[in-house]
Design an enzyme around this catalytic site. Structure first.
Site, PDB file in Angstrom:
ATOM      1  N   GLU A  71     -67.057  -0.917  11.111  1.00 19.76           N
ATOM      2  CA  GLU A  71     -66.910  -2.343  11.405  1.00 19.76           C
ATOM      3  C   GLU A  71     -67.081  -3.191  10.140  1.00 19.76           C
ATOM      4  O   GLU A  71     -66.589  -4.307  10.062  1.00 19.76           O
ATOM      5  CB  GLU A  71     -67.910  -2.772  12.493  1.00 19.76           C
ATOM      6  CG  GLU A  71     -67.471  -4.018  13.234  1.00 19.76           C
ATOM      7  CD  GLU A  71     -68.308  -4.311  14.460  1.00 19.76           C
ATOM      8  OE1 GLU A  71     -69.543  -4.174  14.400  1.00 19.76           O
ATOM      9  OE2 GLU A  71     -67.725  -4.695  15.507  1.00 19.76           O
ATOM     10  N   HIS A  98     -70.067  25.017  15.173  1.00 19.47           N
ATOM     11  CA  HIS A  98     -69.411  25.687  16.292  1.00 19.47           C
ATOM     12  C   HIS A  98     -68.383  24.776  16.953  1.00 19.47           C
ATOM     13  O   HIS A  98     -67.957  25.041  18.060  1.00 19.47           O
ATOM     14  CB  HIS A  98     -70.447  26.137  17.311  1.00 19.47           C
ATOM     15  CG  HIS A  98     -71.521  26.998  16.726  1.00 19.47           C
ATOM     16  ND1 HIS A  98     -71.493  28.377  16.805  1.00 19.47           N
ATOM     17  CD2 HIS A  98     -72.631  26.689  16.021  1.00 19.47           C
ATOM     18  CE1 HIS A  98     -72.559  28.866  16.187  1.00 19.47           C
ATOM     19  NE2 HIS A  98     -73.269  27.875  15.701  1.00 19.47           N
ATOM     20  N   LYS A 116     -61.609  -9.301  22.877  1.00 18.49           N
ATOM     21  CA  LYS A 116     -62.545 -10.111  23.676  1.00 18.49           C
ATOM     22  C   LYS A 116     -61.813 -11.182  24.456  1.00 18.49           C
ATOM     23  O   LYS A 116     -62.075 -11.409  25.640  1.00 18.49           O
ATOM     24  CB  LYS A 116     -63.567 -10.794  22.749  1.00 18.49           C
ATOM     25  CG  LYS A 116     -64.682  -9.890  22.262  1.00 18.49           C
ATOM     26  CD  LYS A 116     -65.724 -10.733  21.521  1.00 18.49           C
ATOM     27  CE  LYS A 116     -66.699  -9.834  20.778  1.00 18.49           C
ATOM     28  NZ  LYS A 116     -67.648 -10.598  19.960  1.00 18.49           N
TER      29      LYS A 116
END
Lengths: 419, 419
Positions: B269, B295, B405
């Site tokens: 960000e 793994h 938003k």
């Protein structure tokens, strides 16, 4: 059901399917032709049909009356899927404690919190030789032996049907045990006892889980136009051809918060390797959560490099939990449901990412429940297997992890401590 | 202390520092020149010195005698750092329940499990307008009001010192409250009451946490050759110049398992945005854990595309927990410590990744404790701030999240449900 929304993809999917029909059908035919061939590791296709194992897991669970806590020792494919399902579906009847590491302090803290007389230890390793798993198991075994007279009742082993030290140990000591079928690799084993056993204890609808996975199997055999995993494999493939090196799996569900990590292993370890010509192929899977990562990763996804395919996974239904009046809420919000907010955020994010120039599509799940998670996980296994065919790699081996294993053992044998 | 190991980097760091000295010193000078300038959002540099706030948090904690559970409502920067520290350092004196989402079923389940008379609700939003946080807060507020006569004692608010609806609400109702200083952005706020308050309840050494962060501040002002964040910023910068689009943060510590997610937000960000010429810059941070991801992701890191810089974070000391005898263990292992295994795996992975052609370096922490985590987090903030200067972006804004938003709010206002 699980649906696919490509409204904001900026691509005519039907047309692309037409263009790629030959390659996709060849990928499916190539994959299915190897089914039943020893060493092809396609046993994951059969796990959803294995109702006998399901019954055995249930019988075992009913016979264990002392367990209030279950310690699940395993790493990678022996852990990530089980945890993802436990977080999403577990009812907490028995508390599940994952041990997927070897860090001293948290190991000690867990031992201090548990009562061996009320604890079942589930140790999981396909090969029975996984260093971290065997080390942690030795610790818990020692603890059980000191803390319970009948320690054997407190251990259950899931490993290869006939080979390896864990199988041998289970036989010698007469322990309860389950098998990961020989033709099922670790990262494809979540619907074997690896995942079923802890879920049976914490309380989840295992019938529905396998039933959903069977639906994924059925869909994978349908014609191209109705075939979800061939479609999503194509979308992954096209993004890779465009040079998009990162595939984001962004689950819009707190219950699904560990599903992306399971997908990361499935995708990365299956597809990140040399192809037959020795070229490095694969894309890097990035785990994400919605709406949380709107506040963390979406800034980068919008304005950073256009190197991503972003897949949202969104539930369509849930409890009708209503937002009450509260400080600072926009006037139109109280009375709406929390699910309205979740969905509005997901759809807005999809649109905003598409506008920015990233590729994005959405998988919709009718609900976050056992049926849909079984379907989703099995769907993603089909997608991965198809991609292996398209990219010319063996999606069922992992040659690239051997060197690290060998170097670690050499270092330990030489007693080479960190300077 | 926190050390830097570049043995397998394939790069002469001292020489590179010499070549880049001008740019690095300019980056530091440019950053520090803005300190104290309103709107530059460099207040995070001062948080470690703020012992007054620390005392206020402690006094508040001592006055709350009823709390057995703490619900921490916040998202992104109001959540990730607090969770990372809680997982690493929390002693569990009060149980901390993060609410960083709006999914109905888990919200309901949490409400059903808690007793309002024994619960403290901490709501965190810098602006006081975060949609998800306010929605969840409305639900918990309603629940407290129905379940406790003195609900005001059960709420504590952390928000802007003077502005926004949460500040207003706290003032009107006479609630306990703390401030995120105006010049501190969300993703740089972990050492403000955002993180300090839950840690005070769960039990962590907050003095040591801030003391470690002060050490990071001191190191950031040292000459180039002893300056850890300028060095790591350079390594990140050089990898970016080489076209490596992915920066992996791989913590070899189960206690640090949520630190990578905090770093992802900080890095992505802050740096994933348009530079002054409008070019898309930034690299994508990928969270990883060792040894778990050996793994899962290491196969891809070894054989997939050479597009990564991989940073390991490794503790040097921990409890001397010894591996007992157990089935399947190589003969040389019993008697060695779990930390030996952890370190051998990390060093082997570093070597194997370097051999494969990825860039890799290791940050060593003497211990996983409050002092070293405070240092590490503050170090990473300095690294990020320096990178912002090198890449010509404002590391303290987030313009790319506004569209999403707005679209979400529009959708909710129109009552546009998912079809």
């Amino acid at each position: 059901m699980i649906g696919l929304c490509t409204d904001h993809l900026g691509l005519d999917l039907d047309r692309a399917l037409g263009e790629w029909e030959g390659a996709l059908e060849a990928a499916r035919a190539g994959l299915l032709a190897r089914k039943g061939v020893p060493g092809s590791f396609l046993g994951w296709m059969d796990l959803p049909e294995d109702t006998e194992t399901l019954r055995a897991v249930r019988r075992y669970r009913e016979g264990v009356d002392f367990a209030e806590d279950l310690v699940h020792i395993g790493i990678g494919g022996s852990s990530l899927g089980a945890l993802a399902l436990e977080e999403a579906l577990g009812e907490g009847r028995v508390r599940v404690h994952p041990v997927d590491h070897v860090e001293p302090t948290p190991l000690k803290r867990l031992l201090d919190r548990l009562d061996p007389r009320r604890t079942l230890v589930h140790v999981v390793s396909k090969s029975g030789t996984t260093l971290e798993t065997l080390s942690a198991f030795a610790l818990f075994l020692d603890w059980l032996k000191k803390g319970t007279p009948d320690w054997r009742r407190h251990v259950v082993v899931t490993t290869d049907p006939s080979r390896g030290p864990l199988r041998r140990f289970a036989q010698e000591e007469g322990l309860a045990s389950f098998s990961i079928p020989e033709e099922v690799g670790g990262r494809y084993s979540v619907l074997s006892p690896v995942g079923l056993l802890p879920l049976a204890f914490s309380g989840a609808d295992l019938e529905a889980l396998l039933s959903g996975a069977r639906m994924a199997n059925e869909v994978a055999r349908r014609p191209l136009g109705e075939n979800l995993p061939l479609k999503t494999a194509l979308l992954q493939h096209l993004a890779w051809l465009e040079g998009r090196g990162i595939t984001v799996f962004m689950a819009y569900s707190a219950r699904m918060r560990h599903v992306p990590a399971w997908f990361v292993q499935l995708h990365d370890e299956s597809l990140g390797k040399r192809d037959r010509e020795g070229r490095r192929v694969g894309t890097t899977a990035l785990p994400a959560l919605g709406p949380q990562d709107q506040h963390a990763q979406v800034q980068l996804f919008r304005e950073g490099p256009l190197d991503k395919l972003i897949v949202l996974a969104l539930p369509l239904q849930d409890e009708p939990l209503v937002i009450p009046e509260g400080p600072g809420l926009p006037g139109f919000l109280p009375g709406r449901t929390f699910l309205d907010v979740l969905q509005a955020e997901a759809l807005a994010t999809e649109e905003a990412l598409a506008q920015a120039g990233q590729r994005v599509y959405t998988l919709t799940l009718d609900r976050v429940d056992a049926y849909h998670l079984g379907w989703l996980l099995q769907h993603l296994m089909w997608q991965t297997a198809f991609l292996g065919e398209l990219w010319g790699v063996n999606a069922f081996d992992q040659p690239g992890v051997e060197l690290g294993k060998r170097l670690a053992l050499e270092r330990l044998e030489k007693d080479g401590r960190f300077q």
